[in-house]
Design a protein around this motif. Structure first.
Motif, PDB file in Angstrom:
ATOM      1  N   ASN A  52       0.695  -1.101  -0.005  1.00 62.21           N
ATOM      2  CA  ASN A  52       0.061   0.143   0.055  1.00 62.21           C
ATOM      3  C   ASN A  52       0.783   1.511  -0.008  1.00 62.21           C
ATOM      4  O   ASN A  52       0.469   2.222  -0.452  1.00 62.21           O
ATOM      5  N   CYS A  53       1.923   1.195   0.689  1.00 61.29           N
ATOM      6  CA  CYS A  53       2.989   2.364   0.700  1.00 61.29           C
ATOM      7  C   CYS A  53       4.050   2.119  -0.045  1.00 61.29           C
ATOM      8  O   CYS A  53       4.652   3.087  -0.612  1.00 61.29           O
ATOM      9  N   HIS A  54       4.757   0.992  -0.138  1.00 64.40           N
ATOM     10  CA  HIS A  54       5.979   0.749  -0.694  1.00 64.40           C
ATOM     11  C   HIS A  54       5.887   0.187  -2.223  1.00 64.40           C
ATOM     12  O   HIS A  54       7.107  -0.137  -2.579  1.00 64.40           O
ATOM     13  N   GLY A  55       4.720   0.181  -2.702  1.00 68.07           N
ATOM     14  CA  GLY A  55       4.896   0.056  -4.119  1.00 68.07           C
ATOM     15  C   GLY A  55       3.740   0.402  -5.140  1.00 68.07           C
ATOM     16  O   GLY A  55       2.865   1.633  -4.292  1.00 68.07           O
ATOM     17  N   VAL A  61      12.644   1.936  -8.471  1.00 67.09           N
ATOM     18  CA  VAL A  61      13.328   1.728  -7.323  1.00 67.09           C
ATOM     19  C   VAL A  61      12.339   1.336  -6.122  1.00 67.09           C
ATOM     20  O   VAL A  61      12.907   1.108  -5.125  1.00 67.09           O
ATOM     21  N   GLU A  62      11.178   1.223  -6.273  1.00 65.16           N
ATOM     22  CA  GLU A  62      10.303   0.905  -5.266  1.00 65.16           C
ATOM     23  C   GLU A  62      10.539  -0.652  -4.537  1.00 65.16           C
ATOM     24  O   GLU A  62      10.775  -1.254  -5.266  1.00 65.16           O
ATOM     25  N   PRO A  63      10.349  -0.709  -3.274  1.00 66.73           N
ATOM     26  CA  PRO A  63      10.717  -2.046  -2.810  1.00 66.73           C
ATOM     27  C   PRO A  63       9.668  -2.960  -3.280  1.00 66.73           C
ATOM     28  O   PRO A  63      10.276  -4.149  -3.371  1.00 66.73           O
ATOM     29  N   PRO A 335      18.123   1.222  -0.523  1.00 68.81           N
ATOM     30  CA  PRO A 335      18.541  -0.211  -1.103  1.00 68.81           C
ATOM     31  C   PRO A 335      17.366  -0.655  -2.118  1.00 68.81           C
ATOM     32  O   PRO A 335      16.426  -0.573  -2.056  1.00 68.81           O
ATOM     33  N   LEU A 336      18.037  -1.122  -3.351  1.00 68.13           N
ATOM     34  CA  LEU A 336      17.298  -1.661  -4.099  1.00 68.13           C
ATOM     35  C   LEU A 336      16.773  -3.016  -3.740  1.00 68.13           C
ATOM     36  O   LEU A 336      17.694  -3.775  -3.707  1.00 68.13           O
ATOM     37  N   HIS A 337      15.402  -3.181  -3.774  1.00 66.26           N
ATOM     38  CA  HIS A 337      14.952  -4.571  -3.097  1.00 66.26           C
ATOM     39  C   HIS A 337      15.071  -5.632  -4.139  1.00 66.26           C
ATOM     40  O   HIS A 337      13.709  -6.204  -4.200  1.00 66.26           O
TER      41      HIS A 337
END
Length: 744
Positions: A52-55, A61-63, A335-337
């Motif tokens: 919901n927040c990290h994508g 770049v998003e985790p 950090p690129l996840h």
């Protein structure tokens, strides 16, 4: 009491081979390990909530998107995991708990790893190593935050100073509601704690040294290399956990399965600051090491020391926001996840089984999951090309390890790297091919099976690790009720059993036989994989990570350091004018696929078809077609028939309303196929769109406002004239300069 436990163990083992055993509902003491136990942390949230927040705002770049395409995010779906666990459960009832502990962390901590065949896992457990597992991890040495660990399940040695148990998923998880991470200033909508452990060189070792606690306790040699230190173990089936090897020793001291973390810790990169890149040997300033330096530059932005760590290479520093909320800091060391390794074929198997409806867990993948998985495969291929280099001097080929661990590394079964050399005369006639990969005399469902044709060719160097059982351990297993006709290996052409446990038990002490029975193997028969830079003999010896035999790569002995390169004497045939040399890597071989199919006796109904399903996926997705890691030439070959187009020039980005428009100039020569637009992920390229050859602009629309996007463009020539870009057939230029725009 010990006698009763031993009798029970014998009866269970015998029942398994009579075909009446079911998956264990109680994990045997041989499999249990220290660390936070199932049910002790109850607030692990689904990755969907993290999305919901990290994508959903910047896939470069998003985790969320990058994690979903990784093998960590797909670990619960991985068909190789399921097919391998099927054999493990047959070989040692209850051992599936060990596999699930790392491949479905949410399921394991949620108490769904029993029955130990995975039949109790929920659909959401397919997410593998999920967000909350990593972001609840604390240092098991209790030097920072105290995780949920209770005696005797404490994952450290209890001494002063305290040494944590880093390996085999023996995690110490935070019991509170906070998410743990490296920053002190996140603009988070949830509770958080800063964790120095998340930047530690030990963090990833929590899973990436794998030890077998069962054979590590019971086998006569505890699955240690002959030069290793002694350990404390019970050696008695069914004895209490606090007597077992896993509860009395650092995990690298017993039960060798994989030693990626120990390989890294034995080398000098683990002790080298990124800021000291200039001090490295010249031939090491390339590939993965250079890529890590280029993305990180030096220390962390808050001044913390940054070493060449697992994170520096596999979670490269990139520029962007960590979430989609207003006020999120723009970080230059985000950090690129993607956590990319070299497993380029498992994504194919996952997507094939998803389409066929044969995924054991996690089927019905969404469009985003499918796209992320394809992106993960592309990154894995890119990562492989950074792991090693080739150079020819006279008749000597030098293969240099550019990674922080052995090349190749990871779970060794079915993985191999080799030199493929094609020798030609002056008329371009092929004289000989060394390391040829092609059709065996095996046809399944009308499909010819491919493999390395001559595994014993003296002109073919194959880098691999082979595990085995010893005669002494085979005799122990026979005494525990394992049947004499238990198959150890199969002929790779006929599929017939070519060696049994009884045959091995009947040989002289000191004998061994190579097998793929990972949960029963107790001996490393061969390991000629190239050591990392500065690998210390003494440290590798303590960690059971020496080459086998140890008289390789300079044979340094105690106090010495192994070479991080190999030198191979080339053997040109008479009349050779030139040769093309490729370093090839295959993540999943025919020999391993065949074993997982034939060794599955179907006794467990839930896992009975996993070998067949994996074989079908392998046959229908290119058979894990080997990837070229590096190339070199001997002599002077003629120019290629399909030339390389020029690199696009002067890429520029112009921001617009929820969009960024790119413009560039064609290089020389201009491409025949067209251009390919990528998001730049700190040097890793995430494909965005294709553009025709005559077009020099591209508008990327539907972007998130206030978010910065970075791009690169390549050109490609249509070598086979089919109008479609075919990787490995068509030629693709180097990437252009990077250009960034912030969508309005």
């Amino acid at each position: 009491m010990k006698h009763v436990a031993r009798v029970l163990f014998v009866l269970l083992a015998w029942a398994a081979f009579c075909g009446v055993a079911q998956a264990a509902t109680i994990v045997p003491n041989e499999i249990r390990q220290p660390g936070t136990q199932p049910g002790e942390v109850g607030n692990l949230e689904t990755p969907d909530k993290c999305d919901n927040c990290h994508g959903g705002y910047n896939r470069a770049v998003e985790p969320a998107f990058n994690w979903r395409g990784s093998m960590m995010g797909n670990a619960g779906r991985d068909p190789i995991f399921w097919a391998t666990m099927a054999i493990a459960e047959q070989d040692f009832d209850g051992s599936g708990d060990l596999c699930i502990r790392c491949h479905s962390t949410g399921g394991w901590y949620g108490g769904r790893s029993t029955p130990t065949d995975g039949s109790g896992l929920a659909a959401a457990d397919s997410d593998g190593v999920d967000c909350d597992t990593c972001h609840k991890m604390t240092n098991p040495d209790d030097s920072e935050h105290f995780g949920q660990m209770f005696p005797p399940f404490v994952a450290n040695d209890g001494l002063t100073p305290t040494a944590g148990y880093y390996g085999s998923g023996m995690l110490s998880l935070w019991g509170g509601s906070e998410k743990l991470g490296p920053y002190s200033d996140p603009a988070a909508r949830h509770q958080f704690l800063q964790s120095k452990f998340h930047r530690s060189v030990d963090f990833c070792g929590s899973c990436h040294d794998v030890s077998n606690p069962a054979v590590g306790d019971l086998a006569h040699n505890n699955v240690r290399q002959p030069t290793a230190d002694g350990i404390v173990a019970s050696g008695v089936p069914g004895s209490p956990v606090d007597l077992k090897a896993a509860f009395n020793n650092l995990p690298h001291k017993y039960g060798i399965v994989e030693r990626t973390f120990s390989e890294y810790k034995s080398g000098l990169l683990s002790q080298t600051l990124v800021a000291n890149y200039a001090s490295l040997p010249a031939d090491l300033k390339a590939g993965a090491v250079k890529a890590a330096f280029d993305s990180a530059g030096g220390n962390y932005k808050d001044g913390s020391s940054r070493y060449f760590s697992c994170q520096t290479c596999h979670l490269r520093a990139t520029t962007g926001e960590g979430c989609n909320k207003a006020g999120a800091p723009l970080r230059t060391d985000l950090p690129l996840h993607d956590m990319t390794g070299g497993n380029y074929w498992a994504p194919d198997a996952i997507l094939y089984q998803n389409a066929q409806g044969t995924l054991r867990l996690g089927g019905g993948m969404t469009a985003v999951q499918i796209e992320a998985t394809n992106a993960g495969k592309a990154r894995a291929i890119q990562q492989l090309k950074l792991a090693a280099s080739l150079a020819v001097s006279g008749n000597t080929l030098k293969v240099t390890n550019l990674a922080g661990h052995k090349v190749i590394t990871g779970y060794p079964e079915g993985r191999r790297m080799w030199i493929n050399t094609k020798w030609y005369d002056a008329s371009n006639v092929l004289l000989r091919e060394d390391g040829k990969y092609g059709d065996l005399t095996v046809v399944i469902n009308g499909v010819p099976v491919k493999s390395i044709l001559d595994l014993a060719d003296p002109n073919t160097k194959i880098y691999e690790a082979h595990y085995a059982m010893t005669q002494e351990w085979a005799a122990q297993l026979r005494g525990l009720g394992y049947p004499s006709d238990f198959p150890l290996s199969y002929d790779r052409v006929t599929g017939s059993v070519d060696f049994t446990l009884g045959q091995l038990a009947g040989q002289v002490p000191g004998a061994y036989h190579e097998t793929f029975h990972f949960v029963l193997n107790n001996y490393v028969a061969k390991d000629n994989r190239i050591p990392p830079y500065g690998m210390s003999y003494d440290e590798a010896r303590k960690r059971n990570a020496l080459p086998v035999p140890a008289a390789q790569y300079g044979s340094p002995g105690p106090g010495g350091t192994f070479r991080y390169w190999d030198e191979i004497a080339l053997d040109p045939p008479t009349g050779a004018s030139y040769a093309t040399i490729d370093l090839l890597y295959q993540s999943t071989s025919w020999e391993y696929i065949q074993f997982l199919r034939l060794a599955n006796n179907g006794q467990n109904a839930f896992l009975a078809n996993e070998g067949v399903n994996l074989l079908n996926a392998w046959l229908n997705t290119g058979m894990a077609q080997p990837q070229v890691m590096a190339s070199a030439n001997w002599g002077t070959p003629p120019p290629p028939t399909c030339a390389m187009p020029g690199t696009p020039q002067a890429l520029a980005a112009t921001a617009g309303r929820r969009s960024v428009t790119l413009n560039w100039a064609a290089g020389s020569p201009a491409p025949t196929g067209g251009f390919r637009v990528y998001y730049d992920q700190s040097g890793k390229l995430l494909f965005r769109a294709g553009v025709p050859a005559g077009t020099l602009t591209y508008k990327d629309s539907g972007l998130s406002r206030g978010t910065t996007y970075t791009y690169r463009v390549t050109a490609w020539n249509d070598c086979n004239g089919n109008g479609v870009f075919d990787a490995g057939v068509d030629t693709e230029s180097a990437a252009s300069n990077a250009a960034s725009g912030t969508a309005q």
